[in-house]
Write a protein that holds these residues in place. Structure first.
Motif, PDB file in Angstrom:
ATOM      1  N   MET A 159       0.854  -1.184   0.000  1.00  0.00           N
ATOM      2  CA  MET A 159       0.000   0.000   0.000  1.00  0.00           C
ATOM      3  C   MET A 159       0.892   1.237   0.000  1.00  0.00           C
ATOM      4  SD  MET A 159      -3.169   0.911   0.008  1.00  0.00           S
ATOM      5  CE  MET A 159      -3.463   2.596  -0.504  1.00  0.00           C
ATOM      6  N   THR A 160       0.783   2.060  -1.046  1.00  0.00           N
ATOM      7  CA  THR A 160       1.545   3.304  -1.107  1.00  0.00           C
ATOM      8  C   THR A 160       0.652   4.474  -0.742  1.00  0.00           C
ATOM      9  OG1 THR A 160       3.150   2.527  -2.729  1.00  0.00           O
ATOM     10  CG2 THR A 160       2.802   4.896  -2.603  1.00  0.00           C
ATOM     11  N   ILE A 161       1.095   5.227   0.254  1.00  0.00           N
ATOM     12  CA  ILE A 161       0.378   6.418   0.712  1.00  0.00           C
ATOM     13  C   ILE A 161       0.925   7.628  -0.036  1.00  0.00           C
ATOM     14  CG2 ILE A 161      -0.184   7.873   2.681  1.00  0.00           C
ATOM     15  CD1 ILE A 161       0.537   5.412   4.467  1.00  0.00           C
ATOM     16  N   HIS A 162       0.108   8.233  -0.866  1.00  0.00           N
ATOM     17  CA  HIS A 162       0.517   9.450  -1.560  1.00  0.00           C
ATOM     18  C   HIS A 162       0.102  10.696  -0.784  1.00  0.00           C
ATOM     19  CE1 HIS A 162       1.784   7.488  -5.365  1.00  0.00           C
ATOM     20  NE2 HIS A 162       0.946   6.570  -4.961  1.00  0.00           N
ATOM     21  N   ASN A 163      -0.987  10.591  -0.028  1.00  0.00           N
ATOM     22  CA  ASN A 163      -1.424  11.700   0.831  1.00  0.00           C
ATOM     23  C   ASN A 163      -2.353  11.127   1.888  1.00  0.00           C
ATOM     24  OD1 ASN A 163      -2.432  14.026   2.048  1.00  0.00           O
ATOM     25  ND2 ASN A 163      -2.456  15.182   0.143  1.00  0.00           N
ATOM     26  N   GLU A 230       7.224  11.466   9.611  1.00  0.00           N
ATOM     27  CA  GLU A 230       6.225  12.429  10.090  1.00  0.00           C
ATOM     28  C   GLU A 230       4.885  11.757  10.382  1.00  0.00           C
ATOM     29  OE1 GLU A 230       7.792  16.478   7.772  1.00  0.00           O
ATOM     30  OE2 GLU A 230       6.214  15.230   6.901  1.00  0.00           O
ATOM     31  N   ILE A 231       4.465  10.844   9.514  1.00  0.00           N
ATOM     32  CA  ILE A 231       3.123  10.267   9.664  1.00  0.00           C
ATOM     33  C   ILE A 231       3.024   9.292  10.829  1.00  0.00           C
ATOM     34  CG2 ILE A 231       2.445  10.634   7.268  1.00  0.00           C
ATOM     35  CD1 ILE A 231       3.158   7.738   6.688  1.00  0.00           C
ATOM     36  N   PHE A 236       1.082  14.708  12.054  1.00  0.00           N
ATOM     37  CA  PHE A 236       0.958  14.438  10.625  1.00  0.00           C
ATOM     38  C   PHE A 236       0.199  13.141  10.321  1.00  0.00           C
ATOM     39  CE2 PHE A 236       4.595  17.259  10.904  1.00  0.00           C
ATOM     40  CZ  PHE A 236       4.455  18.087   9.810  1.00  0.00           C
ATOM     41  N   GLY A 237      -0.099  12.352  11.349  1.00  0.00           N
ATOM     42  CA  GLY A 237      -0.664  11.020  11.123  1.00  0.00           C
ATOM     43  C   GLY A 237      -2.140  10.980  10.818  1.00  0.00           C
ATOM     44  N   ASP A 238      -2.851  12.097  10.992  1.00  0.00           N
ATOM     45  CA  ASP A 238      -4.284  12.167  10.669  1.00  0.00           C
ATOM     46  C   ASP A 238      -5.075  10.995  11.249  1.00  0.00           C
ATOM     47  OD1 ASP A 238      -4.927  14.551   8.897  1.00  0.00           O
ATOM     48  OD2 ASP A 238      -3.163  13.763   7.892  1.00  0.00           O
ATOM     49  N   GLY A 239      -4.775  10.651  12.492  1.00  0.00           N
ATOM     50  CA  GLY A 239      -5.520   9.598  13.173  1.00  0.00           C
ATOM     51  C   GLY A 239      -5.035   8.195  12.891  1.00  0.00           C
TER      52      GLY A 239
END
Length: 485
Positions: A159-163, A230-231, A236-239
């Protein structure tokens, strides 16, 4: 030979709304075809240009679940095989995305249809490489609903996280209805946060498709090393920082590249003058004057010209620009803006164009041709994003000899080396804190260097142009990852 299937919601040259399309379009071409059979699966949007839709052949069609139609169209282009999942109900609109409520159902269907089609079209990938939340249910379906079929056992997923800001989030009731996933997927720690308040009815629990992918996939990648760190933090992790920190040993940060065939100032047919590091001064001067003429600005090589090529959203640091725009326009500066997005930011730049018509141009549209001209004709490029997973505009600007001015986050920090006036190093200007005063300070530093020391400015341009931000290096890291699986 390794067989890889990319699953994504957009891909150049078929459909594009952001950098995701550039990555999915360019990365498969960078692998050695003798060692990797890389194919791409996309929705068959009506918005795709007729020259592609009409040449794609329907190779299979079938019914899934409650007699839901699935068509599979195939197209060979530039040595890559593309599959298009066809369904007029879900993909018959003239834009790729609707509102989130509808998109959750559309891309749940897409994820399941991609897996259902594989045994019928005779392609069994070793690895399915998923991109962003629109394909996030592929690892979930694969490891639950489809595990009863021998064909799917042993297929690995990335799974690639782009945003990470976009996660495919709604309540359990709606996502359970559109996905038809088993109840086991909706317990805390899978598609639901382990910190969910379970005292409220389950159908009202917060549910994230992206969380499901991060839980069920074999490896996670994101598009820069700094963003990967950061995530894992609440800021930056947005939950999702909990699951990302928990799986950090399987989280890779791999910087994006750009297609050097498309973004090549020495061969770019959209420019009035091509150039390289040896002809930089003359070539860029010609492109700068051509850009000023096209936009109706005063043709003056000495005016410091700043470009902004961006989606106009909160992420992109446009509030910082708003705070300093009046002060910038009191300098010997031109500002050129290209992009679309939130209405308030579109109107903001229209306002400044009207107020400072002799200095500001706001092109609220999408124009690939104008983007090329801005990269070749502007002296500096603003990328003051609040957060930036990778960013492609700063890579393109380096390639074209346009000095980036960036906020030190994510991929911007990884790719732009701050200018050091004492030892003459660096490829751009950067600021650490998200504060308009720091952005203005870095713009002033760039302006002063351009005005007072043009030779050093040209040396910095050449340093940026000599760096390699093609897919050559990043594809090697992806190959290493594929070979480990």
């Amino acid at each position: 030979m390794k067989k890889i299937l990319f699953v994504a919601s957009e891909c150049v040259p078929f459909v594009k709304t952001g950098g995701l399309a550039d990555v999915v379009g360019a990365l498969p071409k960078s692998f050695d075809k003798k060692e990797y059979d890389v194919r791409v699966m996309l929705p068959n949007y009506r918005a795709i240009a007729p020259k592609y839709r009409e040449n794609a052949k329907c190779i299979y069609y079938f019914q899934m679940d409650n007699r839901v139609y699935v068509g599979v169209h195939q197209l060979e282009l530039d040595g890559i095989t593309y599959y298009f999942i066809d369904n007029e109900q879900y993909f018959g609109g003239m834009v790729p995305y609707y509102d989130l409520y509808q998109d959750l159902e559309r891309f749940a269907y897409f994820s399941k249809a991609c897996l259902s089609a594989l045994p019928l079209i005779g392609f069994r990938p070793d690895i399915i490489h998923c991109h962003d939340w629109q394909s996030a249910l592929v690892p979930v379906y694969l490891n639950t609903v489809f595990q009863g079929d021998e064909f799917f056992r042993g297929i690995r997923t990335i799974m690639t996280i782009h945003n990470l800001r976009f996660q495919g989030t709604w309540d359990v009731g709606h996502i359970k209805w559109v996905s038809k996933l088993p109840d086991e997927c909706f317990v805390p720690g899978r598609l639901v946060s382990p910190f969910q308040d379970t005292s409220i009815p389950q159908n009202s629990w917060n549910c994230s498709m992206m969380r499901g992918a991060l839980t069920y996939c074999d490896y996670i990648t994101t598009v820069s090393n700094t963003y990967a760190q950061e995530i894992q933090t609440p800021a930056f992790g947005d939950g999702l920082d909990d699951i990302l920190a928990w799986r950090r040993e399987r989280l890779w940060g791999i910087i994006n590249g750009i297609d050097y065939d498309i973004w090549n100032p020495s061969k770019d047919d959209k420019l009035v003058a091509n150039y390289n590091t040896k002809t930089l001064k003359k070539g860029r001067a010609a492109n700068k004057k051509a850009l000023q003429k096209e936009l109706g600005l005063k043709e003056d090589e000495n005016v410091f010209t700043i470009g902004l090529v961006s989606r106009l959203t909160d992420q992109k640091g446009l509030d910082l620009i708003d705070n300093i725009m009046d002060r910038l326009c009191n300098m010997n500066i031109n500002i050129v803006v290209l992009g679309t997005g939130a209405r308030n930011y579109e109107d903001m730049f229209r306002y400044y164009e009207g107020k400072y018509y002799n200095k500001v141009r706001a092109k609220i549209c999408y124009s690939d041709a104008l983007a090329h001209k801005i990269y070749a004709g502007c002296d500096a490029l603003l990328v003051p994003s609040a957060f930036e997973p990778c960013g492609l505009t700063q890579l393109i600007s380096l390639r074209y000899g346009t000095i980036p001015i960036v906020h030190e986050v994510g991929g911007l920090k990884d790719t732009v080396k701050p200018y050091n006036e004492f030892d003459g190093t660096g490829t751009g200007f950067s600021f650490r804190n998200y504060f308009s005063g720091e952005l203005l300070d870095r713009i002033n530093a760039a302006y002063n260097l351009y005005t007072n020391n043009r030779k050093e400015w040209e040396n910095m341009q050449k340093r940026g142009m000599k760096e390699d931000w093609s897919w050559t290096n990043s594809s090697k890291i992806y190959m290493d990852l594929y070979n480990r699986m």
